[in-house]
Write a protein that holds these residues in place. Structure first.
Motif, PDB file in Angstrom:
ATOM      1  N   ARG A  17       0.855  -1.195   0.000  1.00  0.00           N
ATOM      2  CA  ARG A  17       0.000   0.000   0.000  1.00  0.00           C
ATOM      3  C   ARG A  17       0.885   1.237   0.000  1.00  0.00           C
ATOM      4  NH1 ARG A  17      -3.925   0.734   4.209  1.00  0.00           N
ATOM      5  NH2 ARG A  17      -2.343   0.085   5.698  1.00  0.00           N
ATOM      6  N   TYR A  21       1.032  11.451   2.354  1.00  0.00           N
ATOM      7  CA  TYR A  21       0.897  11.844   3.756  1.00  0.00           C
ATOM      8  C   TYR A  21       1.120  13.346   3.876  1.00  0.00           C
ATOM      9  CZ  TYR A  21       1.640  12.062   8.812  1.00  0.00           C
ATOM     10  OH  TYR A  21       1.534  12.360  10.146  1.00  0.00           O
ATOM     11  N   LEU A  28      -3.835  10.915   5.532  1.00  0.00           N
ATOM     12  CA  LEU A  28      -3.530  10.156   4.328  1.00  0.00           C
ATOM     13  C   LEU A  28      -4.502  10.519   3.208  1.00  0.00           C
ATOM     14  CD1 LEU A  28      -3.147   6.561   5.822  1.00  0.00           C
ATOM     15  CD2 LEU A  28      -1.282   8.131   5.224  1.00  0.00           C
ATOM     16  N   VAL A  31      -4.652   6.634  -1.272  1.00  0.00           N
ATOM     17  CA  VAL A  31      -4.139   5.335  -0.840  1.00  0.00           C
ATOM     18  C   VAL A  31      -4.376   4.315  -1.955  1.00  0.00           C
ATOM     19  CG1 VAL A  31      -4.280   3.505   0.883  1.00  0.00           C
ATOM     20  CG2 VAL A  31      -4.647   5.888   1.568  1.00  0.00           C
ATOM     21  N   ASP A 317      -8.900   0.643  11.942  1.00  0.00           N
ATOM     22  CA  ASP A 317      -8.607   0.615  10.507  1.00  0.00           C
ATOM     23  C   ASP A 317      -7.291  -0.124  10.266  1.00  0.00           C
ATOM     24  OD1 ASP A 317      -6.366   2.421  10.847  1.00  0.00           O
ATOM     25  OD2 ASP A 317      -7.812   4.053  10.983  1.00  0.00           O
ATOM     26  N   ASN A 319      -4.582   1.375   8.731  1.00  0.00           N
ATOM     27  CA  ASN A 319      -3.653   2.412   8.295  1.00  0.00           C
ATOM     28  C   ASN A 319      -2.495   2.639   9.262  1.00  0.00           C
ATOM     29  OD1 ASN A 319      -5.115   3.025   5.925  1.00  0.00           O
ATOM     30  ND2 ASN A 319      -6.493   4.377   7.051  1.00  0.00           N
ATOM     31  N   LEU A 322       1.013   3.091   7.572  1.00  0.00           N
ATOM     32  CA  LEU A 322       1.107   4.286   6.740  1.00  0.00           C
ATOM     33  C   LEU A 322       1.157   5.555   7.590  1.00  0.00           C
ATOM     34  CD1 LEU A 322      -1.470   3.334   3.945  1.00  0.00           C
ATOM     35  CD2 LEU A 322       1.030   3.332   3.750  1.00  0.00           C
TER      36      LEU A 322
END
Length: 342
Positions: A17, A21, A28, A31, A317, A319, A322
């Motif tokens: 992924r 940012y 984010l 994505v 989530d 994320n 990231l």
């Protein structure tokens, strides 16, 4: 005035992924997901070949993203041990067998011409929960197909220069001759016992040992053949209060609670954040059962009320890597700027 932008990547064994940012907003966008060009996509390929495929895939996608967003730096959360200078030591879920370490940071900096940070994926995820320089020590634990951990303390993640540390899932907690096998090849490791994959395997073993108990479980209605049982059915049974499934889960949590108590007793970390698909799927019930086991075992010097405040769930989530990679990069650049200003 345009916002400063970084490119962040979360590279796992199955999926890569990549995202934009925003440095000021900490958010984010854009994505994108693609299959990782590793062992899951190309089974049977030699590890050095897969390593080259993944490195080229990552470099190409990063170059495109950096140009599209005008990124000033790149941060990568990588599924494997990473040294302090950005060498990927091993990556069993990405290219399988061990081969030569990959100098990923150097390769990408030479190709992209911007600063690059490469860290272990759970190290990156941990930085999502660091809100500022006064953040108190905590341990992030992921419980999914395996178990991993990282500890934050005094502005740093506790790792040595070669990337050792944070592998709670490979602590040998069962030394019996028939201890379950871990995905790494070892036996009796916490990850092979208390992870989602480990608990599922334990449930199947329990069904073979106690077929009558399994037959009276809600699990049997979903999967009369325990070998066809899956984690969603197991999670549903625990949430439904099924005694058979809950008992198996508790047996694994006994070892996880012991590991947490050992960390607390050793270095005094009192906050434990849980993430990972299995733990988050069970949610508050997982925290409740784990905390009950911690209370039963005890944490030296803490009363029951203090123990009950030790464990919490992370964001729901996916994320973590990231967002954490972006925050880590912001922190490192701020430190560098401060040093240069002295």
């Amino acid at each position: 005035m345009l916002e400063r932008v970084f490119t962040v990547v979360d590279l796992g064994g199955t999926t890569l992924r990549i995202a934009r940012y925003g440095v000021v907003t900490g958010t984010l966008s854009d994505v994108r997901r693609v299959p990782t060009e590793g062992i899951a996509r190309h089974p049977g390929e030699p590890a050095p070949v897969l390593q080259s495929k993944v490195a080229e895939q990552l470099a190409s996608l990063a170059a495109e993203s950096v140009e599209r967003h005008g990124s000033g730096a790149l941060a990568i959360a990588f599924a494997g041990p990473v040294t302090a200078d950005g060498h990927v030591v091993t990556a069993p879920t990405v290219w399988g067998e061990r081969c030569a370490p990959l100098p990923l940071r150097l390769l990408l900096e030479e190709r992209l011409g911007i600063p690059v940070v490469v860290v272990n994926d759970l190290t990156a995820a941990l930085w999502r929960y660091v809100k500022g320089p006064d953040e108190q020590p905590f341990c992030l634990i992921t419980v999914s197909s395996g178990i991993g951990s990282k500890i934050y303390r005094a502005g740093e993640v506790l790792l040595d220069a070669e990337g050792h540390g944070g592998e709670l899932g490979h602590w040998t907690c069962d030394t019996s001759p028939h201890a379950p096998k871990c995905d790494c090849g070892g036996h009796g490791h916490l990850g092979g016992i208390a992870s989602g994959r480990g608990v599922l395997a334990a449930t199947r073993r329990a069904a073979r040992t106690d077929p009558n108990g399994y037959a009276h479980s809600t699990l049997a209605r979903t999967a009369p053949d325990p070998e066809r049982l899956d984690n969603p059915a197991l999670v549903a049974a625990v949430l439904d209060g099924d005694a058979f499934a809950t008992a198996v889960l508790r047996s694994g949590l006994t070892h996880l609670a012991s590991a947490i108590a050992s960390v607390f007793t050793s270095i005094g970390v009192r906050r434990y954040i849980l993430m990972g698909g299995f733990a988050l799927a069970l949610g508050s019930r997982y925290v409740q059962l784990l905390t009950q086991e911690l209370e039963r075992q005890g944490c030296f010097g803490l009363d029951p009320a203090e123990i009950r405040r030790m464990v919490e769930l992370g964001a729901t989530d996916d994320n973590h890597g990231l967002i954490g990679a972006g925050r880590l990069l912001v922190t490192r650049q701020a430190k560098q700027s401060a040093v240069m200003a002295v």
